[in-house]
Design a protein around this motif. Structure first.
Motif, short mmCIF file in Angstrom:
data_model
loop_
_atom_site.label_atom_id
_atom_site.label_comp_id
_atom_site.label_asym_id
_atom_site.label_seq_id
_atom_site.Cartn_x
_atom_site.Cartn_y
_atom_site.Cartn_z
N ASP A 145 0.84 -1.19 0.00
CA ASP A 145 0.00 0.00 0.00
C ASP A 145 0.88 1.25 0.00
OD1 ASP A 145 1.05 0.08 2.56
OD2 ASP A 145 -0.84 -0.44 3.55
N ALA A 146 0.26 2.43 0.08
CA ALA A 146 1.02 3.68 0.00
C ALA A 146 2.04 3.78 1.14
CB ALA A 146 0.06 4.87 0.02
N ILE A 177 -0.07 -1.79 -11.61
CA ILE A 177 -0.57 -0.42 -11.73
C ILE A 177 -1.00 0.18 -10.39
CG2 ILE A 177 -2.39 1.00 -12.77
CD1 ILE A 177 -2.13 -0.79 -15.27
N PRO A 178 -1.77 -0.53 -9.54
CA PRO A 178 -2.12 0.07 -8.25
C PRO A 178 -0.90 0.43 -7.40
CG PRO A 178 -3.48 -1.86 -8.67
CD PRO A 178 -2.41 -1.84 -9.71
N LEU A 180 2.03 1.35 -8.58
CA LEU A 180 2.60 2.57 -9.16
C LEU A 180 1.87 3.81 -8.65
CD1 LEU A 180 3.24 1.53 -12.87
CD2 LEU A 180 4.87 1.67 -11.01
N GLU A 181 0.55 3.71 -8.52
CA GLU A 181 -0.22 4.83 -7.98
C GLU A 181 0.20 5.11 -6.54
OE1 GLU A 181 -2.21 6.85 -9.65
OE2 GLU A 181 -1.68 5.68 -11.43
N ASN A 182 0.41 4.04 -5.76
CA ASN A 182 0.87 4.22 -4.38
C ASN A 182 2.26 4.87 -4.34
OD1 ASN A 182 -1.44 3.09 -3.29
ND2 ASN A 182 -0.60 1.03 -3.24
N ARG A 184 3.46 7.00 -6.53
CA ARG A 184 3.29 8.42 -6.85
C ARG A 184 2.79 9.21 -5.64
NH1 ARG A 184 1.11 6.03 -11.81
NH2 ARG A 184 2.66 6.25 -13.46
N VAL A 185 1.87 8.59 -4.87
CA VAL A 185 1.36 9.23 -3.66
C VAL A 185 2.50 9.45 -2.67
CG1 VAL A 185 -0.11 8.92 -1.63
CG2 VAL A 185 -0.99 8.36 -3.91
N ARG A 188 4.99 12.24 -3.70
CA ARG A 188 4.53 13.62 -3.45
C ARG A 188 4.75 14.01 -1.99
NH1 ARG A 188 0.32 12.14 -7.12
NH2 ARG A 188 -1.06 11.58 -5.40
N SER A 196 9.29 7.04 -14.39
CA SER A 196 9.00 5.62 -14.56
C SER A 196 9.55 5.09 -15.88
CB SER A 196 7.48 5.41 -14.51
OG SER A 196 7.15 4.08 -14.76
#
Length: 326
Positions: A145-146, A177-178, A180-182, A184-185, A188, A196
């Motif tokens: 997870d993030a 993909i999920p 990768l979103e974590n 990016r979070v 930030r 990437s």
């Protein structure tokens, strides 16, 4: 000797004969499928632990259990192998990657599927929730997870405190993909720019490192998946040639000469998968077995590589390391 004495002698001898001399009741032989991207060498040590876990639970291969391994390659795709395993009517299929899990999910809605460590089973649609998986899938999640993914960047920043631009090397299965979103979070929050690089073959891998050389990024994180793990020796050598500090999401990279890894325990992953198989063979339904998140996280540091790169590993990081290679 009288006749009744002979009868007594042979009668008492018969009583003392072991029951093993009598025909044994043969129980059910369970069939377990293994579905994974190839080559087998990528996760052979993990499967050895899986087999050991089954033996500890009382299963003997060839007697109580048969294991059918299917490894995808250029000629045999995961969906085709998933269909092949399903036709064997196994009692369970153990999947060793997110892509293998999705292939098995598409192939059958009835055969129990056990995850042997996938990044995000909820985000990728494999299960409804961690506590109540629903359907025919359960097992072990890596829990990326993030918060966990943020630890990757935090550790890399401890090694390179001034890092502001970091490369992420990955390969493109949908299940990534999920994560990768974590990433990016987390980037930030830490004020880090993540660039990437998606590499799915040797040419793209070399191209990614050429771009890394041109852009002079501060650090590199290598996402662990079948492609990057298979090419770990090449990736470690390319990172060394660029003298770029690299963090890996799998300890096998550090064993191959990489700088540092922060990852779940591979032996724990496969041992827990064996326990899920055991519960299913004893009658439990996958929908009733909550998905487990691996608790044991390992930090491995290669001081020999750090010295070659001219990097000083902070004492605080060394103190937290589970293994230090000197």
């Amino acid at each position: 000797m009288r006749r009744r004495d002979l009868i007594a002698i042979f009668g008492s001898a018969a009583i003392g004969w072991p029951f093993a001399a009598e025909p044994q009741q043969v129980g059910k032989v369970y069939r377990i499928g293994i579905l994974a991207p190839g080559p087998p060498s990528v996760r052979r040590s993990g499967l050895d632990v899986f087999r050991e876990g089954l033996r500890e639970l009382g299963y003997r291969e060839g007697q109580q259990i048969i294991i059918e391994e299917r490894w995808a390659d250029a000629d045999r795709t995961l969906p085709a192998l998933a269909d092949e395993l399903t036709r064997l009517k196994p009692d369970a299929i153990v999947v060793l990657s997110g892509a293998a899990a999705l292939a098995a999910k598409r192939a059958t809605a009835t055969v129990p599927i056990v995850l042997a460590g996938v990044p995000d089973p909820v985000g990728s649609g494999m299960v409804v929730s961690i506590a109540r998986p629903g359907g025919n899938i359960t097992g072990v999640t890596l829990g990326w997870d993030a918060e966990f993914v943020g630890k990757w960047l935090e550790v890399l920043k401890e090694v390179v405190p001034n890092a502001s631009r970091v490369a992420l090397l990955w390969s493109s299965p949908v299940t990534t993909i999920p994560v990768l979103e974590n990433m990016r979070v987390a980037a930030r929050v830490l004020h880090v720019v993540v660039e990437s690089f998606d590499a799915r073959d040797s040419n793209e891998l070399e191209g990614a490192f050429r771009t890394l050389r041109e852009n002079r990024l501060d650090g590199l994180f290598v996402f662990p998946n079948p492609f990057t793990i298979r090419h770990r020796a090449t990736i470690v050598a390319l990172a060394a040639s660029l003298r770029i500090p690299a963090l890996y999401g799998d300890a096998d990279f550090v064993g191959a000469g990489g700088l540092i890894s922060y990852s779940s325990s591979v032996p724990e992953r496969f041992r827990r998968a064996a326990s899920f198989v055991d519960k299913i063979l004893k009658g439990a339904k996958p929908s009733d077995l909550p998905v487990e998140q691996l608790a044991k996280i390992q930090l491995v540091i290669n001081l020999k590589t750090a010295k070659a790169l001219g990097i000083t590993i902070p004492p605080s990081l060394l103190a937290r390391a589970d293994e230090v290679i000197e």
